[in-house]
Motif scaffolding. Structure first.
Motif, mmCIF file in Angstrom:
data_model
loop_
_atom_site.group_PDB
_atom_site.id
_atom_site.type_symbol
_atom_site.label_atom_id
_atom_site.label_comp_id
_atom_site.label_asym_id
_atom_site.label_seq_id
_atom_site.Cartn_x
_atom_site.Cartn_y
_atom_site.Cartn_z
ATOM 1 N N ARG A 154 0.830 -1.208 0.000
ATOM 2 C CA ARG A 154 0.000 0.000 0.000
ATOM 3 C C ARG A 154 0.861 1.253 0.000
ATOM 4 O O ARG A 154 0.611 2.200 -0.755
ATOM 5 C CB ARG A 154 -0.930 0.008 1.218
ATOM 6 C CG ARG A 154 -2.136 -0.901 1.108
ATOM 7 C CD ARG A 154 -3.181 -0.569 2.161
ATOM 8 N NE ARG A 154 -2.622 -0.615 3.514
ATOM 9 C CZ ARG A 154 -2.614 -1.703 4.275
ATOM 10 N NH1 ARG A 154 -3.105 -2.840 3.803
ATOM 11 N NH2 ARG A 154 -2.108 -1.671 5.493
ATOM 12 N N ASN A 155 1.867 1.257 0.860
ATOM 13 C CA ASN A 155 2.721 2.440 0.953
ATOM 14 C C ASN A 155 3.515 2.653 -0.329
ATOM 15 O O ASN A 155 3.681 3.783 -0.806
ATOM 16 C CB ASN A 155 3.670 2.320 2.141
ATOM 17 C CG ASN A 155 4.287 3.649 2.514
ATOM 18 O OD1 ASN A 155 3.627 4.681 2.466
ATOM 19 N ND2 ASN A 155 5.560 3.635 2.873
ATOM 20 N N ALA A 156 4.012 1.567 -0.907
ATOM 21 C CA ALA A 156 4.777 1.665 -2.151
ATOM 22 C C ALA A 156 3.908 2.201 -3.283
ATOM 23 O O ALA A 156 4.328 3.100 -4.034
ATOM 24 C CB ALA A 156 5.354 0.307 -2.517
ATOM 25 N N LEU A 157 2.694 1.678 -3.413
ATOM 26 C CA LEU A 157 1.801 2.137 -4.476
ATOM 27 C C LEU A 157 1.451 3.612 -4.311
ATOM 28 O O LEU A 157 1.438 4.381 -5.283
ATOM 29 C CB LEU A 157 0.526 1.287 -4.499
ATOM 30 C CG LEU A 157 0.653 -0.114 -5.103
ATOM 31 C CD1 LEU A 157 -0.609 -0.929 -4.832
ATOM 32 C CD2 LEU A 157 0.915 -0.024 -6.608
ATOM 33 N N ASP A 158 1.181 4.016 -3.080
ATOM 34 C CA ASP A 158 0.845 5.418 -2.819
ATOM 35 C C ASP A 158 2.023 6.331 -3.173
ATOM 36 O O ASP A 158 1.850 7.364 -3.830
ATOM 37 C CB ASP A 158 0.463 5.590 -1.350
ATOM 38 C CG ASP A 158 0.219 7.049 -0.989
ATOM 39 O OD1 ASP A 158 -0.763 7.631 -1.486
ATOM 40 O OD2 ASP A 158 1.019 7.611 -0.212
ATOM 41 N N LEU A 159 3.211 5.940 -2.754
ATOM 42 C CA LEU A 159 4.390 6.761 -2.999
ATOM 43 C C LEU A 159 4.719 6.832 -4.483
ATOM 44 O O LEU A 159 5.032 7.914 -5.020
ATOM 45 C CB LEU A 159 5.572 6.202 -2.209
ATOM 46 C CG LEU A 159 6.884 6.979 -2.249
ATOM 47 C CD1 LEU A 159 6.685 8.424 -1.819
ATOM 48 C CD2 LEU A 159 7.923 6.293 -1.361
ATOM 49 N N LEU A 160 4.641 5.706 -5.180
ATOM 50 C CA LEU A 160 4.935 5.698 -6.610
ATOM 51 C C LEU A 160 3.924 6.532 -7.391
ATOM 52 O O LEU A 160 4.277 7.204 -8.372
ATOM 53 C CB LEU A 160 4.966 4.268 -7.134
ATOM 54 C CG LEU A 160 6.136 3.419 -6.614
ATOM 55 C CD1 LEU A 160 5.945 1.953 -6.976
ATOM 56 C CD2 LEU A 160 7.469 3.931 -7.172
ATOM 57 N N GLU A 161 2.670 6.532 -6.943
ATOM 58 C CA GLU A 161 1.667 7.374 -7.589
ATOM 59 C C GLU A 161 1.989 8.849 -7.378
ATOM 60 O O GLU A 161 1.912 9.656 -8.313
ATOM 61 C CB GLU A 161 0.272 7.052 -7.050
ATOM 62 C CG GLU A 161 -0.818 7.891 -7.712
ATOM 63 C CD GLU A 161 -2.208 7.518 -7.232
ATOM 64 O OE1 GLU A 161 -3.178 8.155 -7.698
ATOM 65 O OE2 GLU A 161 -2.331 6.614 -6.389
ATOM 66 N N ARG A 162 2.366 9.222 -6.162
ATOM 67 C CA ARG A 162 2.707 10.616 -5.886
ATOM 68 C C ARG A 162 3.923 11.066 -6.682
ATOM 69 O O ARG A 162 4.040 12.245 -7.046
ATOM 70 C CB ARG A 162 2.960 10.803 -4.387
ATOM 71 C CG ARG A 162 1.699 10.663 -3.542
ATOM 72 C CD ARG A 162 2.034 10.564 -2.073
ATOM 73 N NE ARG A 162 2.721 11.757 -1.600
ATOM 74 C CZ ARG A 162 3.502 11.778 -0.525
ATOM 75 N NH1 ARG A 162 3.717 10.668 0.167
ATOM 76 N NH2 ARG A 162 4.064 12.907 -0.148
ATOM 77 N N LEU A 163 4.811 10.144 -6.989
ATOM 78 C CA LEU A 163 6.006 10.466 -7.770
ATOM 79 C C LEU A 163 5.777 10.347 -9.277
ATOM 80 O O LEU A 163 6.712 10.514 -10.060
ATOM 81 C CB LEU A 163 7.162 9.557 -7.351
ATOM 82 C CG LEU A 163 7.774 9.871 -5.987
ATOM 83 C CD1 LEU A 163 8.672 8.739 -5.523
ATOM 84 C CD2 LEU A 163 8.559 11.188 -6.037
ATOM 85 N N GLY A 164 4.543 10.071 -9.672
ATOM 86 C CA GLY A 164 4.221 10.013 -11.088
ATOM 87 C C GLY A 164 4.647 8.739 -11.780
ATOM 88 O O GLY A 164 4.800 8.721 -13.011
#
Length: 294
Positions: free
Chosen positions: A108-118
């Motif tokens: 969950r954290n990885a997906l959220d962070l990767l989305e925020r980083l585009g």
């Protein structure tokens, strides 16, 4: 608060760090700037325990930094260090798991962070297939995925286009707002100036300046003033106690020998017509950098 006190490091006859001391405040973004070979990367590697200092100490909230503390640090080296054939999401989750995160929470954290980083559309791509800019974003995700309590980034904006710089700025600002001390180096002085709360300038292994942007401007900024009139400002060139540095029609940049001389210029300008601007020149980080490293 992360505090570096009197760090020294020698490579043979070369003194790489000479009595390096500064602090990185909790919840503050601290920019670490200096030329190539100034000592930035050596300092950061000592903070992370990759290198051992010859002298000095590093403390976190007043206590010496231990290996256990460093497990809660996030680090992005200047050299890309990800596994090139692993997929972006797989690798980011793996690194979170190494820091003790449960599988579902790590994902969950990885997906959220990767989305925020585009990078949401590249999560199933291998790292080696990404552009250099996207590899840099993935490297930042790797440093942040375990939500570190201290963040140390070596040239995080290298290779990023202006839009990507803005995205990474927002992510780092959020990390600082969570309370983490954030230290990062960069050669892009305009980005450092725009983003940072505090600045540290190093040259030849020695700290030349450290403090908030406002403190450094007060300490090292030139006392220069801008005047913009609706009419011609040529008369300022002959005004007593004033030295005009640049002049263009209704605009003049000048130094004054006293506050009285400066106020006299303002009074004369008002008597001649509309004063559009009268303000102290905003000293840039590039100007301060050039001054302190001479």
């Amino acid at each position: 608060m992360l505090e570096l006190s009197n760090l020294s490091k020698r490579y043979g006859d070369r003194l790489a760090l000479d009595d390096v001391s500064f602090t990185v405040g909790a919840g503050r973004l601290t920019g670490f700037v200096g030329g190539n070979g100034a000592g930035k990367t050596t300092t950061m590697r000592i903070v992370l325990g990759v290198l051992a200092a010859d002298g000095g100490r590093i403390t976190l909230d007043g206590s010496p930094v231990t290996d256990v503390d460093r497990r809660r640090f996030g680090y992005m080296p200047e050299e890309r260090g990800l596994y090139p054939k692993m997929r972006v999401l797989e690798q980011t989750v793996y690194l979170a798991r190494l820091h003790g995160w449960a599988p579902a929470a790590a994902r969950r954290n990885a997906l959220d962070l990767l989305e925020r980083l585009g990078l949401q559309e590249r999560v199933d791509d291998t790292v080696e297939s990404l552009s250099l800019g996207n590899q840099q974003r993935a490297q930042i995700a790797a440093a942040l995925v375990h939500r570190p309590e201290v963040l140390v980034l070596d040239e995080p904006f290298s290779g990023l286009d202006p839009l990507a710089v803005e995205i990474v700025q927002a992510v780092l600002t959020d990390a600082a707002r969570s309370g983490a001390p954030v230290l990062f180096s960069s050669h892009q002085l305009d980005v450092v100036e725009r983003l940072c709360d505090d600045l540290v300038v190093i040259a030849d292994g020695r700290i030349r300046a450290a403090g908030s942007r406002e403190e450094l401007r007060d300490q090292h900024g030139a006392e220069r003033w801008e005047l913009l009139l609706s009419g011609d400002a040529g008369w300022v060139r002959d005004f007593p106690g004033i030295r005009v540095i640049r002049f263009d029609g209704g605009w003049a940049l000048f130094e004054s020998e006293s506050e009285a001389a400066r106020q006299s210029v303002l009074a004369e300008a008002v008597s001649r017509g509309e004063v559009v601007t009268f303000a102290r020149e905003q000293t840039t980080l590039a100007q301060i950098f050039k001054e302190v490293v001479r």
